[in-house]
Design an enzyme around this catalytic site. Structure first.
Site, PDB file in Angstrom:
ATOM      1  N   HIS A 241       0.995  -1.187   0.032  1.00  0.00           N
ATOM      2  CA  HIS A 241      -0.047  -0.015  -0.040  1.00  0.00           C
ATOM      3  C   HIS A 241       0.976   1.186   0.157  1.00  0.00           C
ATOM      4  O   HIS A 241       1.954   1.476   0.881  1.00  0.00           O
ATOM      5  CB  HIS A 241      -0.889   0.070   1.151  1.00  0.00           C
ATOM      6  CG  HIS A 241      -1.990  -0.697   1.297  1.00  0.00           C
ATOM      7  ND1 HIS A 241      -1.905  -2.033   0.962  1.00  0.00           N
ATOM      8  CD2 HIS A 241      -3.326  -0.666   1.422  1.00  0.00           C
ATOM      9  CE1 HIS A 241      -3.204  -2.766   1.298  1.00  0.00           C
ATOM     10  NE2 HIS A 241      -4.046  -1.853   1.433  1.00  0.00           N
TER      11      HIS A 241
ATOM     12  N   GLU B 285      -1.734   6.069  -0.786  1.00  0.00           N
ATOM     13  CA  GLU B 285      -3.477   6.187  -0.516  1.00  0.00           C
ATOM     14  C   GLU B 285      -3.493   7.446   0.250  1.00  0.00           C
ATOM     15  O   GLU B 285      -4.080   8.326  -0.157  1.00  0.00           O
ATOM     16  CB  GLU B 285      -3.728   4.933   0.502  1.00  0.00           C
ATOM     17  CG  GLU B 285      -5.197   4.922   0.923  1.00  0.00           C
ATOM     18  CD  GLU B 285      -5.524   3.876   2.187  1.00  0.00           C
ATOM     19  OE1 GLU B 285      -4.508   3.063   2.418  1.00  0.00           O
ATOM     20  OE2 GLU B 285      -6.714   3.609   2.149  1.00  0.00           O
TER      21      GLU B 285
ATOM     22  N   ASP C 165     -11.243  -3.338  -1.800  1.00  0.00           N
ATOM     23  CA  ASP C 165     -10.532  -3.039  -0.384  1.00  0.00           C
ATOM     24  C   ASP C 165     -11.089  -3.931   0.627  1.00  0.00           C
ATOM     25  O   ASP C 165     -10.618  -4.969   1.070  1.00  0.00           O
ATOM     26  CB  ASP C 165     -10.436  -1.510  -0.253  1.00  0.00           C
ATOM     27  CG  ASP C 165      -9.155  -1.116   0.652  1.00  0.00           C
ATOM     28  OD1 ASP C 165      -8.293  -1.762   0.953  1.00  0.00           O
ATOM     29  OD2 ASP C 165      -9.168   0.120   0.939  1.00  0.00           O
TER      30      ASP C 165
HETATM   31  N1  ADE Z   1      -5.923  -2.450   5.897  1.00  0.00           N
HETATM   32  C1  ADE Z   1      -7.344  -2.717   5.461  1.00  0.00           C
HETATM   33  N2  ADE Z   1      -7.598  -1.756   4.589  1.00  0.00           N
HETATM   34  C2  ADE Z   1      -6.371  -0.813   4.308  1.00  0.00           C
HETATM   35  C3  ADE Z   1      -6.365   0.262   3.528  1.00  0.00           C
HETATM   36  N3  ADE Z   1      -7.300   0.601   2.791  1.00  0.00           N
HETATM   37  N4  ADE Z   1      -5.204   0.922   3.798  1.00  0.00           N
HETATM   38  C4  ADE Z   1      -4.315   0.391   4.658  1.00  0.00           C
HETATM   39  N5  ADE Z   1      -4.583  -0.570   5.755  1.00  0.00           N
HETATM   40  C5  ADE Z   1      -5.551  -1.300   5.259  1.00  0.00           C
HETATM   41 ZN    ZN Z   2      -6.281  -2.137   1.247  1.00  0.00          ZN
END
Ligand code: ADE
Ligand code: ZN
Length: 332
Positions: free
Chosen positions: A194, A197, A275
């Site tokens: 990730h 974001e 997600d």
């Molecule tokens: N864990 C579960 N969903 C997540 C997300 N969108 N961003 C970071 N960690 C996560």
């Molecule tokens: Zn995620």
């Protein structure tokens, strides 16, 4: 359009299995294990899914996972997701899980893995959904803890396509986990993370350069760095974008503000994913429909998103070729 999107074979590449825990199952499992929940009923729990940012969601998400206690719980959770994904036309799912969330509560890794794995094997038979499994490290915990989690999962490594990195992004750059990911790569595991974001585009660059990731999960903040966007296009690095998640966690105010269409038009290999569908108000089809309507995407755009999802997956080339031919036949 809805029928077309449902019919097109799609891969889901960004799905946290703990994030598919529906409030009904939460209450069933709480009853089963004699756990008292903070909310009186399903409606009250669902009403609490009103988030201001990633952390406000994670607090509820980790609390919710507490009802997952035995192998049957993880099996029920995974089977429910597969059934739902099948209804949406998902033919291949690459599923994240967070081992540390469970081992920290005293649930053995073997219990977590056993329940999820059994459901995936059965689901492949029943629904024809192929799968890959990707354990994630929790970035709000230390690199030492991640290294210990890696050691614990290595005996199972043949079952994993990659390792990933999730949880609270800001203040926990990919560089913190460079040694853990290097060890995982030496063990033959691919990597994803990730990044971008909530965190800055520099985290995407770090994930690429230091963690050597095959894909970026989210990655939407890449747009703030034009040279990075150019690189993502040149290297065809897939982004596993989660549109409804981004709106629920206030990365974008409205779906109409999302940059997915701009990135797609620019040639970035973007994919659409759910997600944590229980928390964000929609499974993968809902996400495709939300961007189609909100960003006025064409049938050709939708087919391209489906194609990207197959190409960005960890399927073998022959399977990818078969699904791409089916997408082309339906889109023709
Ligand atoms: N864990 C579960 N969903 C997540 C997300 N969108 N961003 C970071 N960690 C996560
Ligand atoms: Zn995620």
């Amino acid at each position: 359009m809805e029928n077309f999107i449902r019919a097109v074979p799609k891969a889901e590449l960004h799905l946290h299995i703990e994030g598919s825990l529906e409030p009904e199952l939460t209450f069933d499992l709480a009853r089963k294990h004699g756990v008292t929940l903070k909310y009186p009923n399903v409606a009250a729990l669902r009403a609490a899914y009103d988030f201001s940012d990633l952390q406000s969601f994670l607090d509820l998400y980790y609390a919710g996972a507490d009802v997952l206690r035995d192998e049957d719980d993880f099996h029920a959770l995974t089977t429910a997701y597969l059934r739902r994904a099948h209804d949406d036309g998902v033919v291949h799912a690459e599923i994240f899980f967070d081992p540390q969330t469970h081992t920290a509560r005293g649930i053995p890794f073997a219990t977590v893995f056993g329940g999820i794995h059994r459901a995936l094997v059965e689901g492949e038979r029943e629904f024809g959904i192929s799968w890959r499994l990707i354990p994630n490290f929790l970035r709000h915990l230390s690199a030492d803890e991640a290294m210990r989690a890696l050691e614990e999962l290595l005996p199972y490594k043949r079952h994993f396509a990659a390792v990933g990195l999730d949880s609270s992004e800001r203040g926990h750059p990919p560089s913190k986990f460079a040694a853990v990911f290097e060890r995982a790569r030496k063990e033959g595991l691919r990597t994803v993370a990730h990044a971008g974001e909530e965190g800055p585009p520099e985290y995407i660059v770090e994930a690429l350069d230091l963690l050597k990731v095959s894909r970026i999960d989210h990655g939407v903040r890449c747009e703030e760095d034009p040279a990075l966007v150019e690189r993502l296009v040149r290297e065809q690095v897939p982004l596993t974008v989660c549109p409804l998640s981004n709106v629920k966690l206030c990365v974008y105010k409205r779906i109409e503000d999302h940059n997915l269409k701009r990135l797609l038009d620019r040639g970035v290999k973007v994919t659409v994913n759910s997600d944590d569908p229980s928390y964000f108000g929609g499974y993968v089809l809902d996400n495709y429909l939300a961007v189609q309507r909100g960003l006025n995407l064409s049938r050709a755009d939708m087919a391209q998103l489906a194609r990207n999802s197959i190409e960005a997956s960890f399927l073998d080339d022959a399977s990818k070729g078969r699904w791409l031919a089916k997408i082309d036949a339906i889109a023709a």
